[in-house]
Design an enzyme around this catalytic site. Sequence first.
Site, PDB file in Angstrom:
ATOM      1  N   HIS A   6       0.824  -1.203   0.000  1.00  0.00           N
ATOM      2  CA  HIS A   6       0.000   0.000   0.000  1.00  0.00           C
ATOM      3  C   HIS A   6       0.859   1.255   0.000  1.00  0.00           C
ATOM      4  CE1 HIS A   6       0.362  -0.167   4.539  1.00  0.00           C
ATOM      5  NE2 HIS A   6       0.494   1.133   4.350  1.00  0.00           N
ATOM      6  N   ARG A  10      -2.219  11.388   3.809  1.00  0.00           N
ATOM      7  CA  ARG A  10      -3.031  11.989   4.871  1.00  0.00           C
ATOM      8  C   ARG A  10      -4.099  12.862   4.217  1.00  0.00           C
ATOM      9  NH1 ARG A  10      -0.546  10.719   9.442  1.00  0.00           N
ATOM     10  NH2 ARG A  10       1.695  10.417   9.410  1.00  0.00           N
ATOM     11  N   GLU A  53      -3.947   3.686   1.358  1.00  0.00           N
ATOM     12  CA  GLU A  53      -4.311   3.904   2.759  1.00  0.00           C
ATOM     13  C   GLU A  53      -4.531   5.394   2.969  1.00  0.00           C
ATOM     14  OE1 GLU A  53      -1.859   4.310   6.802  1.00  0.00           O
ATOM     15  OE2 GLU A  53      -1.643   2.333   5.886  1.00  0.00           O
ATOM     16  N   ASN A  57      -6.306  12.219  10.509  1.00  0.00           N
ATOM     17  CA  ASN A  57      -5.938  12.584  11.874  1.00  0.00           C
ATOM     18  C   ASN A  57      -7.078  13.407  12.463  1.00  0.00           C
ATOM     19  OD1 ASN A  57      -3.309  11.401  12.110  1.00  0.00           O
ATOM     20  ND2 ASN A  57      -2.604  12.929  10.654  1.00  0.00           N
ATOM     21  N   HIS A  72       3.871  11.463  -6.706  1.00  0.00           N
ATOM     22  CA  HIS A  72       2.500  11.218  -7.140  1.00  0.00           C
ATOM     23  C   HIS A  72       2.174   9.732  -7.075  1.00  0.00           C
ATOM     24  CE1 HIS A  72       4.835  10.670 -10.916  1.00  0.00           C
ATOM     25  NE2 HIS A  72       3.948   9.701 -11.141  1.00  0.00           N
ATOM     26  N   GLU A 122      -1.325  10.386 -11.419  1.00  0.00           N
ATOM     27  CA  GLU A 122      -1.065  10.182 -12.837  1.00  0.00           C
ATOM     28  C   GLU A 122      -1.937   9.027 -13.331  1.00  0.00           C
ATOM     29  OE1 GLU A 122       2.779   9.676 -15.776  1.00  0.00           O
ATOM     30  OE2 GLU A 122       2.929   8.970 -13.697  1.00  0.00           O
TER      31      GLU A 122
END
Length: 131
Positions: A6, A10, A53, A57, A72, A122
């Site tokens: 993965h 954030r 993922e 927060n 990217h 992309e």
Amino acid sequence: MAKMIHSMIRVLDEARSVDFYGKVFGLKVADRIDFDTFTLIYMSNDETGFELELTVNKGRIEPYDLGNGYGHLALSVQEVEMEHKRLTEAGLNPGKIVELNRDGKLLALFFFITDPDGYKIEVLQRHGRYL
């Protein structure tokens, strides 16, 4: 041997990000793990075992500083022009389609789209090494 499983980014708003990645790339929530101060959302589709993922927060309201390093995510699609048209019609403002050639041959056909948190993604035509 190591296996990539993965990539994490954030995000500020779980629903907004889940909606974006669902609409744009057909990703669905594979797992959601809630903690006291953060939540992890794993998204994937049937095309690959690799997951995105999303980390939220809790209590954060300021956008993240993405810095000046150019990074990217990259995904491949069967028909880049059809995807570009679909995303344009959905009002998601993909960048222009770029054709990259090397030694007189097509290396890549792609465009970039930006997610709600400013991350660049992309979108590549499945071709050559970008299957």
